[in-house]
Design an enzyme around this catalytic site. Structure first.
Site, PDB file in Angstrom:
ATOM      1  N   ASP A  44       0.857  -1.184   0.000  1.00 16.06           N
ATOM      2  CA  ASP A  44       0.000   0.000   0.000  1.00 16.06           C
ATOM      3  C   ASP A  44       0.894   1.234   0.000  1.00 16.06           C
ATOM      4  O   ASP A  44       2.106   1.139   0.229  1.00 16.06           O
ATOM      5  CB  ASP A  44      -0.914   0.005   1.237  1.00 16.06           C
ATOM      6  CG  ASP A  44      -2.225   0.721   0.988  1.00 16.06           C
ATOM      7  OD1 ASP A  44      -3.259   0.051   0.855  1.00 16.06           O
ATOM      8  OD2 ASP A  44      -2.210   1.965   0.905  1.00 16.06           O
ATOM      9  N   ASP A  70       4.493   2.254  -4.359  1.00 11.91           N
ATOM     10  CA  ASP A  70       3.576   2.869  -5.312  1.00 11.91           C
ATOM     11  C   ASP A  70       3.465   1.930  -6.503  1.00 11.91           C
ATOM     12  O   ASP A  70       4.421   1.757  -7.266  1.00 11.91           O
ATOM     13  CB  ASP A  70       4.105   4.236  -5.747  1.00 11.91           C
ATOM     14  CG  ASP A  70       3.158   4.973  -6.683  1.00 11.91           C
ATOM     15  OD1 ASP A  70       2.187   4.341  -7.184  1.00 11.91           O
ATOM     16  OD2 ASP A  70       3.390   6.170  -6.925  1.00 11.91           O
ATOM     17  N   ASN A  97      -5.863  -6.397  -5.607  1.00 10.67           N
ATOM     18  CA  ASN A  97      -6.987  -5.622  -5.078  1.00 10.67           C
ATOM     19  C   ASN A  97      -6.882  -4.119  -5.317  1.00 10.67           C
ATOM     20  O   ASN A  97      -7.893  -3.432  -5.439  1.00 10.67           O
ATOM     21  CB  ASN A  97      -7.105  -5.888  -3.574  1.00 10.67           C
ATOM     22  CG  ASN A  97      -8.027  -4.914  -2.879  1.00 10.67           C
ATOM     23  OD1 ASN A  97      -9.257  -5.000  -2.996  1.00 10.67           O
ATOM     24  ND2 ASN A  97      -7.458  -3.964  -2.158  1.00 10.67           N
ATOM     25  N   TYR A 162     -11.947   4.606 -15.255  1.00  9.92           N
ATOM     26  CA  TYR A 162     -12.042   3.555 -14.244  1.00  9.92           C
ATOM     27  C   TYR A 162     -12.853   2.371 -14.756  1.00  9.92           C
ATOM     28  O   TYR A 162     -12.409   1.215 -14.661  1.00  9.92           O
ATOM     29  CB  TYR A 162     -12.682   4.117 -12.973  1.00  9.92           C
ATOM     30  CG  TYR A 162     -12.940   3.072 -11.917  1.00  9.92           C
ATOM     31  CD1 TYR A 162     -11.920   2.643 -11.077  1.00  9.92           C
ATOM     32  CD2 TYR A 162     -14.214   2.511 -11.744  1.00  9.92           C
ATOM     33  CE1 TYR A 162     -12.156   1.683 -10.092  1.00  9.92           C
ATOM     34  CE2 TYR A 162     -14.448   1.556 -10.771  1.00  9.92           C
ATOM     35  CZ  TYR A 162     -13.420   1.145  -9.950  1.00  9.92           C
ATOM     36  OH  TYR A 162     -13.661   0.192  -8.980  1.00  9.92           O
ATOM     37  N   LYS A 166     -11.556  -1.455 -15.368  1.00  9.08           N
ATOM     38  CA  LYS A 166     -12.119  -2.573 -14.618  1.00  9.08           C
ATOM     39  C   LYS A 166     -12.741  -3.622 -15.545  1.00  9.08           C
ATOM     40  O   LYS A 166     -12.687  -4.826 -15.257  1.00  9.08           O
ATOM     41  CB  LYS A 166     -13.149  -2.061 -13.618  1.00  9.08           C
ATOM     42  CG  LYS A 166     -12.535  -1.447 -12.372  1.00  9.08           C
ATOM     43  CD  LYS A 166     -11.767  -2.484 -11.568  1.00  9.08           C
ATOM     44  CE  LYS A 166     -11.291  -1.977 -10.240  1.00  9.08           C
ATOM     45  NZ  LYS A 166     -10.586  -3.012  -9.457  1.00  9.08           N
ATOM     46  N   THR A 197     -17.311   0.454   2.275  1.00  6.60           N
ATOM     47  CA  THR A 197     -16.070   0.846   2.936  1.00  6.60           C
ATOM     48  C   THR A 197     -16.269   2.240   3.523  1.00  6.60           C
ATOM     49  O   THR A 197     -17.207   2.961   3.158  1.00  6.60           O
ATOM     50  CB  THR A 197     -14.904   0.874   1.948  1.00  6.60           C
ATOM     51  OG1 THR A 197     -15.157   1.888   0.961  1.00  6.60           O
ATOM     52  CG2 THR A 197     -14.750  -0.475   1.247  1.00  6.60           C
TER      53      THR A 197
END
Length: 255
Positions: A44, A70, A97, A162, A166, A197
């Site tokens: 992360d 990164d 993920n 995005y 995906k 989340t």
């Protein structure tokens, strides 16, 4: 309840890598692999959140290792994977993920922004798989779980870079399944719906949006990161040894 989660003996002691594991869905996936007794490392860029997660898992008597990286920097990604494998052995479970679903107006997207969105949401998935595949082959097999998104399946607008990235993950999943299958390496795609989340709650959950979601979902409850983590555990385990090249949707019947 935590004690209602299945235990998968095949996950105990396995070397697991989770990208984007510091928060949200990724953090829950890290928690649950640690609970299974896996040797879990996660990547992360958020040091504070990631350190807090490691502290939480350690306090529960379990183990997880944070590696700051990164993922847009493929050289750094490769070096990080090599370091993880040196510490805990060949990665035999990869959870791709990491992503960011920031909204953007199609008329304001520049070529540079488009490339950056693909680097954040798609490119690293391939290069992480490329990095771990030799070790998986040498170990006799493994599992790659790529995280997709329901957004493109339901025709969501407002973030074309995005959603297209995906959508491409399903193609990548099927390609990896074909190329790596002879080495007993499985590749599946888990597709979350709208998962609550903290980021989603803070940025986009309004009473109106929640009402619309409940109308669309067959199950009339909000989904949590644990709902996704349960599915990821199953497809990473040997219980799913016959599953590869497919997408598995966790959306409460939205689509």
């Amino acid at each position: 309840m935590q004690d209602e989660i299945a235990t998968y003996p095949s996950l105990a002691g396995r070397s697991v890598l989770v990208t984007g594991g510091g928060s949200g869905i990724g953090a829950e996936i890290v928690r649950q692999f640690a609970r299974q007794g896996s040797k879990v490392a996660f990547i992360d860029i958020d040091r504070d959140a990631s350190t807090a997660l490691v502290d939480e898992i350690t306090a529960a008597g379990r183990l997880a290792a944070f590696h700051e990286c990164d993922l847009k920097d493929i050289g750094a990604l490769r070096r990080t994977v090599a370091g993880i494998e040196q510490e805990q052995g060949a990665v035999t479970i990869l959870i791709n993920n990491a992503a960011n679903d920031e909204r953007h107006d199609m008329f304001e997207v520049t070529p540079e922004y488009w490339d950056e969105r693909y680097a954040v949401n798609l490119r690293h998935q391939f290069f992480a798989a490329q990095a771990v595949a030799p070790g998986m082959k040498a170990a006799g097999g493994g599992a790659i779980v790529n995280m997709g998104s329901i957004s493109w399946m339901v025709g969501q607008g407002g973030m074309p870079a995005y959603t297209s990235a995906k959508a491409a993950i399903l193609g990548l999943t099927r390609s990896l399944a074909r190329d790596l299958g002879p080495d007993n390496i499985r590749s599946v795609c888990v597709v979350p719906g709208w998962i609550m989340t903290q980021r989603q709650i803070d940025k986009w959950l309004t009473p109106e949006a929640e009402a619309d979601l409940m109308k669309s979902q067959c199950l009339k409850r909000k989904l949590t990161p644990l709902d996704v983590a349960r599915t990821v555990l199953f497809y990473a385990s040997e219980e799913a040894r016959g599953c590869t090249g497919q997408a598995y949707i966790v959306d409460a019947g939205w689509r």
